[in-house]
Each structure stands twice: as structure tokens, then as C-alpha cells.
Design a protein around this motif. Structure first.
Motif, PDB file in Angstrom:
ATOM      1  N   VAL A   7       0.839  -1.200   0.000  1.00  0.00           N
ATOM      2  CA  VAL A   7       0.000   0.000   0.000  1.00  0.00           C
ATOM      3  C   VAL A   7       0.876   1.253   0.000  1.00  0.00           C
ATOM      4  CG1 VAL A   7      -1.661   1.353   1.352  1.00  0.00           C
ATOM      5  CG2 VAL A   7      -1.997  -1.106   1.051  1.00  0.00           C
ATOM      6  N   SER A   8       1.930   1.259   0.797  1.00  0.00           N
ATOM      7  CA  SER A   8       2.840   2.407   0.848  1.00  0.00           C
ATOM      8  C   SER A   8       3.465   2.662  -0.513  1.00  0.00           C
ATOM      9  CB  SER A   8       3.937   2.169   1.886  1.00  0.00           C
ATOM     10  OG  SER A   8       3.388   2.072   3.172  1.00  0.00           O
ATOM     11  N   TRP A   9       3.943   1.615  -1.165  1.00  0.00           N
ATOM     12  CA  TRP A   9       4.557   1.774  -2.484  1.00  0.00           C
ATOM     13  C   TRP A   9       3.527   2.198  -3.528  1.00  0.00           C
ATOM     14  CZ3 TRP A   9       9.316   2.735  -3.517  1.00  0.00           C
ATOM     15  CH2 TRP A   9      10.317   2.273  -2.665  1.00  0.00           C
ATOM     16  N   PHE A  10       2.303   1.679  -3.425  1.00  0.00           N
ATOM     17  CA  PHE A  10       1.250   2.083  -4.350  1.00  0.00           C
ATOM     18  C   PHE A  10       0.955   3.577  -4.215  1.00  0.00           C
ATOM     19  CE2 PHE A  10      -3.212   3.016  -5.158  1.00  0.00           C
ATOM     20  CZ  PHE A  10      -3.303   2.658  -6.495  1.00  0.00           C
ATOM     21  N   LEU A  11       0.838   4.048  -2.987  1.00  0.00           N
ATOM     22  CA  LEU A  11       0.556   5.470  -2.762  1.00  0.00           C
ATOM     23  C   LEU A  11       1.693   6.346  -3.272  1.00  0.00           C
ATOM     24  CD1 LEU A  11      -1.050   5.367   0.792  1.00  0.00           C
ATOM     25  CD2 LEU A  11      -2.209   5.625  -1.404  1.00  0.00           C
ATOM     26  N   LEU A  12       2.914   5.920  -3.036  1.00  0.00           N
ATOM     27  CA  LEU A  12       4.075   6.661  -3.522  1.00  0.00           C
ATOM     28  C   LEU A  12       4.089   6.687  -5.055  1.00  0.00           C
ATOM     29  CD1 LEU A  12       6.647   8.167  -2.757  1.00  0.00           C
ATOM     30  CD2 LEU A  12       7.827   5.968  -2.698  1.00  0.00           C
ATOM     31  N   ALA A  13       3.829   5.549  -5.673  1.00  0.00           N
ATOM     32  CA  ALA A  13       3.787   5.480  -7.138  1.00  0.00           C
ATOM     33  C   ALA A  13       2.636   6.322  -7.699  1.00  0.00           C
ATOM     34  CB  ALA A  13       3.645   4.027  -7.594  1.00  0.00           C
ATOM     35  N   PHE A  14       1.499   6.309  -7.013  1.00  0.00           N
ATOM     36  CA  PHE A  14       0.357   7.119  -7.444  1.00  0.00           C
ATOM     37  C   PHE A  14       0.712   8.600  -7.435  1.00  0.00           C
ATOM     38  CE2 PHE A  14      -3.312   9.743  -6.623  1.00  0.00           C
ATOM     39  CZ  PHE A  14      -4.203   9.317  -7.587  1.00  0.00           C
ATOM     40  N   GLY A  15       1.391   9.048  -6.377  1.00  0.00           N
ATOM     41  CA  GLY A  15       1.790  10.456  -6.300  1.00  0.00           C
ATOM     42  C   GLY A  15       2.738  10.843  -7.410  1.00  0.00           C
ATOM     43  N   ALA A  16       3.710   9.994  -7.684  1.00  0.00           N
ATOM     44  CA  ALA A  16       4.675  10.268  -8.758  1.00  0.00           C
ATOM     45  C   ALA A  16       3.973  10.255 -10.116  1.00  0.00           C
ATOM     46  CB  ALA A  16       5.799   9.240  -8.722  1.00  0.00           C
ATOM     47  N   TRP A  17       3.117   9.269 -10.341  1.00  0.00           N
ATOM     48  CA  TRP A  17       2.390   9.157 -11.600  1.00  0.00           C
ATOM     49  C   TRP A  17       1.501  10.382 -11.828  1.00  0.00           C
ATOM     50  CZ3 TRP A  17       2.736   6.617 -15.910  1.00  0.00           C
ATOM     51  CH2 TRP A  17       1.655   6.549 -16.765  1.00  0.00           C
ATOM     52  N   SER A  18       0.858  10.841 -10.776  1.00  0.00           N
ATOM     53  CA  SER A  18       0.005  12.017 -10.875  1.00  0.00           C
ATOM     54  C   SER A  18       0.805  13.225 -11.358  1.00  0.00           C
ATOM     55  CB  SER A  18      -0.640  12.308  -9.523  1.00  0.00           C
ATOM     56  OG  SER A  18      -1.450  13.448  -9.598  1.00  0.00           O
ATOM     57  N   TRP A  19       1.986  13.415 -10.825  1.00  0.00           N
ATOM     58  CA  TRP A  19       2.830  14.530 -11.261  1.00  0.00           C
ATOM     59  C   TRP A  19       3.254  14.375 -12.708  1.00  0.00           C
ATOM     60  CZ3 TRP A  19       4.479  19.247  -9.738  1.00  0.00           C
ATOM     61  CH2 TRP A  19       4.028  19.678  -8.489  1.00  0.00           C
ATOM     62  N   VAL A  20       3.664  13.184 -13.107  1.00  0.00           N
ATOM     63  CA  VAL A  20       4.112  12.967 -14.490  1.00  0.00           C
ATOM     64  C   VAL A  20       2.975  13.258 -15.469  1.00  0.00           C
ATOM     65  CG1 VAL A  20       4.838  11.200 -16.145  1.00  0.00           C
ATOM     66  CG2 VAL A  20       5.926  11.331 -13.901  1.00  0.00           C
ATOM     67  N   ILE A  21       1.819  12.707 -15.204  1.00  0.00           N
ATOM     68  CA  ILE A  21       0.679  12.865 -16.107  1.00  0.00           C
ATOM     69  C   ILE A  21       0.226  14.312 -16.207  1.00  0.00           C
ATOM     70  CG2 ILE A  21      -1.792  12.319 -16.357  1.00  0.00           C
ATOM     71  CD1 ILE A  21       0.148  10.110 -17.240  1.00  0.00           C
ATOM     72  N   TRP A  22       0.069  14.979 -15.063  1.00  0.00           N
ATOM     73  CA  TRP A  22      -0.482  16.330 -15.090  1.00  0.00           C
ATOM     74  C   TRP A  22       0.523  17.375 -15.563  1.00  0.00           C
ATOM     75  CZ3 TRP A  22      -5.345  17.458 -15.497  1.00  0.00           C
ATOM     76  CH2 TRP A  22      -6.281  16.505 -15.111  1.00  0.00           C
ATOM     77  N   ILE A  67       2.148  10.571   1.902  1.00  0.00           N
ATOM     78  CA  ILE A  67       1.686   9.518   2.820  1.00  0.00           C
ATOM     79  C   ILE A  67       2.387   8.202   2.493  1.00  0.00           C
ATOM     80  CG2 ILE A  67      -0.313   8.110   3.487  1.00  0.00           C
ATOM     81  CD1 ILE A  67      -2.022  10.679   3.033  1.00  0.00           C
ATOM     82  N   GLY A  68       2.487   7.903   1.207  1.00  0.00           N
ATOM     83  CA  GLY A  68       3.189   6.682   0.801  1.00  0.00           C
ATOM     84  C   GLY A  68       4.658   6.713   1.187  1.00  0.00           C
ATOM     85  N   LEU A  69       5.303   7.861   1.018  1.00  0.00           N
ATOM     86  CA  LEU A  69       6.716   7.998   1.392  1.00  0.00           C
ATOM     87  C   LEU A  69       6.907   7.809   2.889  1.00  0.00           C
ATOM     88  CD1 LEU A  69       9.590   8.666   0.492  1.00  0.00           C
ATOM     89  CD2 LEU A  69       9.042  11.083   0.854  1.00  0.00           C
ATOM     90  N   ARG A  70       6.031   8.387   3.682  1.00  0.00           N
ATOM     91  CA  ARG A  70       6.115   8.189   5.139  1.00  0.00           C
ATOM     92  C   ARG A  70       5.948   6.725   5.506  1.00  0.00           C
ATOM     93  NH1 ARG A  70       2.539  12.162   8.508  1.00  0.00           N
ATOM     94  NH2 ARG A  70       3.585  10.982  10.134  1.00  0.00           N
ATOM     95  N   GLY A  71       5.016   6.041   4.810  1.00  0.00           N
ATOM     96  CA  GLY A  71       4.814   4.616   5.069  1.00  0.00           C
ATOM     97  C   GLY A  71       6.039   3.789   4.726  1.00  0.00           C
ATOM     98  N   VAL A  72       6.662   4.093   3.579  1.00  0.00           N
ATOM     99  CA  VAL A  72       7.868   3.357   3.164  1.00  0.00           C
ATOM    100  C   VAL A  72       9.006   3.612   4.155  1.00  0.00           C
ATOM    101  CG1 VAL A  72       9.671   3.241   1.382  1.00  0.00           C
ATOM    102  CG2 VAL A  72       7.264   3.256   0.723  1.00  0.00           C
ATOM    103  N   ARG A  73       9.195   4.858   4.540  1.00  0.00           N
ATOM    104  CA  ARG A  73      10.266   5.184   5.494  1.00  0.00           C
ATOM    105  C   ARG A  73      10.050   4.500   6.839  1.00  0.00           C
ATOM    106  NH1 ARG A  73      11.350  11.643   4.790  1.00  0.00           N
ATOM    107  NH2 ARG A  73      12.591  11.494   2.882  1.00  0.00           N
ATOM    108  N   THR A  74       8.808   4.492   7.305  1.00  0.00           N
ATOM    109  CA  THR A  74       8.498   3.853   8.580  1.00  0.00           C
ATOM    110  C   THR A  74       8.779   2.347   8.501  1.00  0.00           C
ATOM    111  OG1 THR A  74       6.825   5.488   9.077  1.00  0.00           O
ATOM    112  CG2 THR A  74       6.688   3.413  10.272  1.00  0.00           C
TER     113      THR A  74
END
Length: 79
Positions: A7-22, A67-74
Motif C-alpha cells: 500500500v505504501s509503495w502504491f501510494l508513492l507510485a500514485f503520487g509520482a504518476w500524478s505529477w508525471v501525467i499532469w 503519505i506513501g513515502l512516510r509509510g515506506v520510510r516507517t
């Protein structure tokens, strides 16, 4: 709340993908020559609506990716 690794990696990937697309979309919007985004050099309603959507998506992508980055770091600290 503790997020799982997938879930953490998915959220992180979603955030990055959102920036690339927009970012790509906004660049294409600014360069538009079809007349949808600009009418005689002035921005149209289409331009402003899509710019607001892009800015909102940048904000949400940043928050969700954060949120995803915080999850991965934790997870890395506890492993």
C-alpha cells in the motif's frame, strides 16, 4: 495507522504518476494550437477549468505520495 509495504509503495507510485501525467497535460495545454485553450491569445474557460483540475491533482498527488513515502520510510526503520 500502519500501512503495509504494498500500500505504501502504491501510494508513492500514485503520487509520482500524478505529477508525471499532469505536468505533461499542462505542457500540452499551454502549447495548444487547436483553439480550445486559447482564443486569440486569451485563455478560455476550457483552459482555466483544466488548469484548476491540474493544480488540484498536483496537490492531491503530493499529499498521497507523501503519505506513501512516510509509510515506506516507517517500514524501512522497523525492518
Amino acid at each position: 495507522m500502519k500501512l503495509s509495504r504494498p500500500v505504501s509503495w502504491f501510494l508513492l507510485a500514485f503520487g509520482a504518476w500524478s505529477w508525471v501525467i499532469w505536468v505533461t497535460f499542462v505542457n500540452n495545454l499551454i502549447k495548444d494550437s487547436s483553439g480550445l485553450a486559447f482564443d486569440d491569445g486569451s485563455p478560455t474557460a476550457y483552459f482555466w477549468v483544466h488548469l484548476v483540475l491540474a493544480v488540484a491533482s498536483f496537490v492531491w498527488g503530493t499529499v498521497i505520495g507523501g503519505i506513501g513515502l512516510r509509510g515506506v520510510r516507517t517500514l524501512r526503520r522497523t525492518s
